[in-house]
Design a protein around this motif. Structure first.
Motif, PDB file in Angstrom:
ATOM      1  N   LEU A  65      12.333  -3.865  -1.889  1.00  0.00           N
ATOM      2  CA  LEU A  65      10.816  -4.240  -1.539  1.00  0.00           C
ATOM      3  C   LEU A  65      10.561  -5.474  -0.498  1.00  0.00           C
ATOM      4  O   LEU A  65      11.295  -6.588  -0.416  1.00  0.00           O
ATOM      5  N   VAL A  66       9.906  -4.941   0.579  1.00  0.00           N
ATOM      6  CA  VAL A  66       9.685  -6.240   1.730  1.00  0.00           C
ATOM      7  C   VAL A  66       8.033  -6.385   1.478  1.00  0.00           C
ATOM      8  O   VAL A  66       7.331  -5.809   1.249  1.00  0.00           O
ATOM      9  N   LEU A  67       7.939  -7.830   1.358  1.00  0.00           N
ATOM     10  CA  LEU A  67       6.675  -8.541   1.395  1.00  0.00           C
ATOM     11  C   LEU A  67       6.331  -9.120   2.707  1.00  0.00           C
ATOM     12  O   LEU A  67       7.333  -9.887   3.032  1.00  0.00           O
ATOM     13  N   VAL A 107       9.858   0.233  -0.081  1.00  0.00           N
ATOM     14  CA  VAL A 107       8.710   0.185   0.053  1.00  0.00           C
ATOM     15  C   VAL A 107       8.450  -1.013   0.611  1.00  0.00           C
ATOM     16  O   VAL A 107       9.268  -2.026   0.549  1.00  0.00           O
ATOM     17  N   ALA A 108       7.454  -1.374   1.258  1.00  0.00           N
ATOM     18  CA  ALA A 108       6.911  -2.793   1.771  1.00  0.00           C
ATOM     19  C   ALA A 108       5.306  -2.791   1.496  1.00  0.00           C
ATOM     20  O   ALA A 108       4.553  -2.080   1.480  1.00  0.00           O
ATOM     21  N   ILE A 109       5.128  -4.064   1.484  1.00  0.00           N
ATOM     22  CA  ILE A 109       3.593  -4.166   1.339  1.00  0.00           C
ATOM     23  C   ILE A 109       3.387  -5.387   2.576  1.00  0.00           C
ATOM     24  O   ILE A 109       3.757  -6.481   2.328  1.00  0.00           O
ATOM     25  N   VAL A 110       2.493  -4.917   3.220  1.00  0.00           N
ATOM     26  CA  VAL A 110       2.107  -6.102   4.311  1.00  0.00           C
ATOM     27  C   VAL A 110       0.528  -6.479   4.238  1.00  0.00           C
ATOM     28  O   VAL A 110      -0.368  -5.642   4.233  1.00  0.00           O
ATOM     29  N   GLU A 111       0.340  -7.790   4.350  1.00  0.00           N
ATOM     30  CA  GLU A 111      -0.937  -8.314   4.211  1.00  0.00           C
ATOM     31  C   GLU A 111      -1.434  -8.918   5.358  1.00  0.00           C
ATOM     32  O   GLU A 111      -0.643  -9.676   6.215  1.00  0.00           O
ATOM     33  N   ALA A 163       6.710  11.469   1.859  1.00  0.00           N
ATOM     34  CA  ALA A 163       6.064  12.540   2.834  1.00  0.00           C
ATOM     35  C   ALA A 163       4.606  12.032   2.896  1.00  0.00           C
ATOM     36  O   ALA A 163       3.827  12.558   4.008  1.00  0.00           O
ATOM     37  N   HIS A 164       4.171  11.525   1.787  1.00  0.00           N
ATOM     38  CA  HIS A 164       2.737  11.326   1.610  1.00  0.00           C
ATOM     39  C   HIS A 164       2.383   9.541   1.422  1.00  0.00           C
ATOM     40  O   HIS A 164       3.136   9.185   0.726  1.00  0.00           O
ATOM     41  N   PRO A 165       1.455   9.328   1.989  1.00  0.00           N
ATOM     42  CA  PRO A 165       1.016   7.810   1.616  1.00  0.00           C
ATOM     43  C   PRO A 165       0.923   7.580   0.187  1.00  0.00           C
ATOM     44  O   PRO A 165       0.531   8.478  -0.435  1.00  0.00           O
ATOM     45  N   LEU A 166       1.223   6.294  -0.216  1.00  0.00           N
ATOM     46  CA  LEU A 166       1.186   5.870  -1.598  1.00  0.00           C
ATOM     47  C   LEU A 166       0.157   4.996  -1.762  1.00  0.00           C
ATOM     48  O   LEU A 166      -0.251   3.921  -1.418  1.00  0.00           O
ATOM     49  N   ARG A 167      -1.176   5.671  -2.211  1.00  0.00           N
ATOM     50  CA  ARG A 167      -2.477   5.118  -2.483  1.00  0.00           C
ATOM     51  C   ARG A 167      -2.419   4.442  -3.728  1.00  0.00           C
ATOM     52  O   ARG A 167      -2.607   5.482  -4.757  1.00  0.00           O
ATOM     53  N   VAL A 299       3.090  -0.523  -7.690  1.00  0.00           N
ATOM     54  CA  VAL A 299       3.991  -0.024  -6.950  1.00  0.00           C
ATOM     55  C   VAL A 299       5.193   0.581  -7.914  1.00  0.00           C
ATOM     56  O   VAL A 299       5.732   1.563  -7.814  1.00  0.00           O
ATOM     57  N   GLU A 300       5.421  -0.534  -8.800  1.00  0.00           N
ATOM     58  CA  GLU A 300       6.734  -0.297  -9.736  1.00  0.00           C
ATOM     59  C   GLU A 300       6.150   0.922 -10.561  1.00  0.00           C
ATOM     60  O   GLU A 300       7.134   1.853 -11.147  1.00  0.00           O
ATOM     61  N   GLU A 301       4.843   0.884 -10.967  1.00  0.00           N
ATOM     62  CA  GLU A 301       4.336   2.054 -12.191  1.00  0.00           C
ATOM     63  C   GLU A 301       4.260   3.375 -11.362  1.00  0.00           C
ATOM     64  O   GLU A 301       4.413   4.456 -11.811  1.00  0.00           O
TER      65      GLU A 301
END
Length: 303
Positions: A65-67, A107-111, A163-167, A299-301
């Motif tokens: 995971l990248v934050l 996964v990455a989460i960018v703020e 393939a699809h965005p994770l909302r 994300v984990e769930e």
């Protein structure tokens, strides 16, 4: 889940991720003061003090995971008039692309601030990520909706190699209120009415007294015409935290560093610099830990 924190600052992303059960193995920032505070609070994390646009990403420990919280100064509406250094600030977002190209984290989460999406190169930035196999899901989140006693609207982009965005579905929590974080027995108070006090401030004070009584928050700058109820979340904390004054009858003061810390959702035990200006600057640039925790848990769930 093993995470790395880019532009780690005071450590809001790291604190929230660890609360969600992640292990933050590496954190980096270009500012020595920020790295020192992050290391003091997260001693088991490997730290790097460097310009992330010059980083050797292939030497970063393995991670899932990248934050990342690249500079917002070139995007935020509060930046004032356009200046040459804003281009340099905006370009820090490309470090996220480099990190993902090297590490291929799932996964990455960018703020950033919501205005990040207005950046001229935002479509090119997304396209670079797409070429690396990532899809992007944009989330606009107000920290107040996750129990933080502050209105702080931010953009969180969840990048996944899918393939699809994770909302993400992020459960809301009851809103906190400014009253929960204000210590009326602490700090140095000054008379509201004194020589040199701006007429606009006094007008807002009088309007606030009429609307909210003896105790309320007083916007110290801007175009607001009155006060703010202590039963509401405080307004967005900035790197100076001087936009909000606390009023108690005929006296007032600025927020204490400890109150800013609480307004951001950092634990009371979190170590910060003794100098208020430095502590508040670090906090004002941070990600609210409860928001980071909620996102990493989601994300984990759901990933």
């Amino acid at each position: 889940m093993r995470a790395v924190d880019l532009f780690a600052g005071a450590g809001g992303f790291t604190t929230g991720a660890k609360a969600a059960g992640a292990q933050v193995v590496w954190a980096a920032n270009h500012w020595p003061a920020a790295v020192a505070i992050h290391a003091a609070n997260h001693p088991t994390t490997v730290h790097a003090c460097q310009d992330l646009q010059q980083a050797d990403w292939y030497s970063v420990p393995r991670h899932d995971l990248v934050l990342a919280s690249p500079a917002c100064q070139g995007h935020a509406l509060a930046r004032g008039r356009e200046r040459p250094h804003h281009d340099a600030a905006r370009s820090t977002a490309w470090a996220v692309v480099s990190a993902l190209e090297a590490g291929r984290a799932p996964v990455a989460i960018v703020e950033n601030v919501p205005e990040f999406r207005r950046w001229t190169l935002y479509p090119a930035w997304l396209e670079a990520l797409r070429l690396l196999g990532y899809t992007a899901a944009e989330h606009i989140i107000d920290a107040a909706d996750l129990g933080v006693p502050q209105r702080r609207v931010r953009l969180f982009i969840v990048l996944t190699r899918s393939a699809h965005p994770l909302r993400l579905v992020v459960p809301s929590r009851p809103r906190g209120q400014a009253l929960d974080i204000i210590n009326f027995d602490a700090g140095r108070w000054d008379p509201v009415v004194r020589p040199g006090r701006a007429a606009a401030t006094l007008a807002r004070y009088e309007a606030g007294r009429r609307e909210h009584g003896r105790r309320f928050l007083l916007p110290y700058y801007g175009t607001a015409r009155g006060g703010r109820s202590l039963k509401e979340p405080i307004g967005t904390i900035t790197t100076s935290a001087n936009h909000h004054a606390v009023v108690d009858g005929d006296k007032m003061r600025m927020l204490l560093a400890s109150e800013v810390q609480a307004a951001m959702g950092f634990p009371e035990s979190y170590h910060l610099p003794e100098r208020r200006t430095l502590a508040v600057h670090l906090l004002g640039n941070a990600v609210c830990p409860p928001v980071a925790q909620a996102l990493v848990e989601a994300v984990e769930e759901q990933a």
